[in-house]
Design a protein around this motif. Structure first.
Motif, PDB file in Angstrom:
ATOM      1  N   PRO A 106      25.248 -78.800  63.097  1.00  0.00           N
ATOM      2  CA  PRO A 106      23.331 -78.732  63.024  1.00  0.00           C
ATOM      3  C   PRO A 106      23.001 -79.305  61.658  1.00  0.00           C
ATOM      4  O   PRO A 106      23.758 -79.402  61.085  1.00  0.00           O
ATOM      5  CB  PRO A 106      22.975 -77.591  63.390  1.00  0.00           C
ATOM      6  N   SER A 107      21.745 -79.585  62.367  1.00  0.00           N
ATOM      7  CA  SER A 107      20.913 -80.610  60.859  1.00  0.00           C
ATOM      8  C   SER A 107      22.158 -81.493  60.120  1.00  0.00           C
ATOM      9  O   SER A 107      21.537 -82.371  59.236  1.00  0.00           O
ATOM     10  CB  SER A 107      20.459 -79.541  60.040  1.00  0.00           C
ATOM     11  N   SER A 108      22.428 -82.447  61.095  1.00  0.00           N
ATOM     12  CA  SER A 108      23.473 -83.524  60.232  1.00  0.00           C
ATOM     13  C   SER A 108      23.020 -84.916  61.828  1.00  0.00           C
ATOM     14  O   SER A 108      22.929 -85.155  62.803  1.00  0.00           O
ATOM     15  CB  SER A 108      24.468 -83.798  60.390  1.00  0.00           C
TER      16      SER A 108
END
Length: 91
Positions: A15-17
């Motif tokens: 997540p958030s990559s």
């Protein structure tokens, strides 16, 4: 085509990559391989350019960018394809 995925690429699935070129190409090639096994006639209507195609094409409006991508279509007539996929992965 073949897509090589490294351990570092897999870290980008968190997540958030953000996805990188290798992951984008892997996903698209996987989808097209699945389509080819299920519906070869439909899969034949697609052509998938590498993610570097757009990068080379978009580097200026001179004839130089055309020269860079000219070789990308020497083995295939893209005008016989119904769908052309050009992945764009920019910052």
């Amino acid at each position: 085509g073949k897509a090589n995925i490294t351990k570092r690429d897999l870290e980008r699935l968190r997540p958030s990559s953000f996805l990188n070129d290798a992951l984008v190409m892997f996903g698209l090639r996987y989808y097209l391989n699945e389509l080819e096994s299920r519906n070869p006639e439909l899969a034949e209507q697609f052509h998938l350019f590498d993610s570097y195609f757009y990068r080379d094409l978009s580097q200026g409006c001179t004839g130089e960018s055309y020269v860079k991508v000219q070789k990308w279509t020497t083995r295939i007539n893209i005008f016989q394809k119904k769908y052309i996929i050009v992945p764009i992965n920019q910052e």
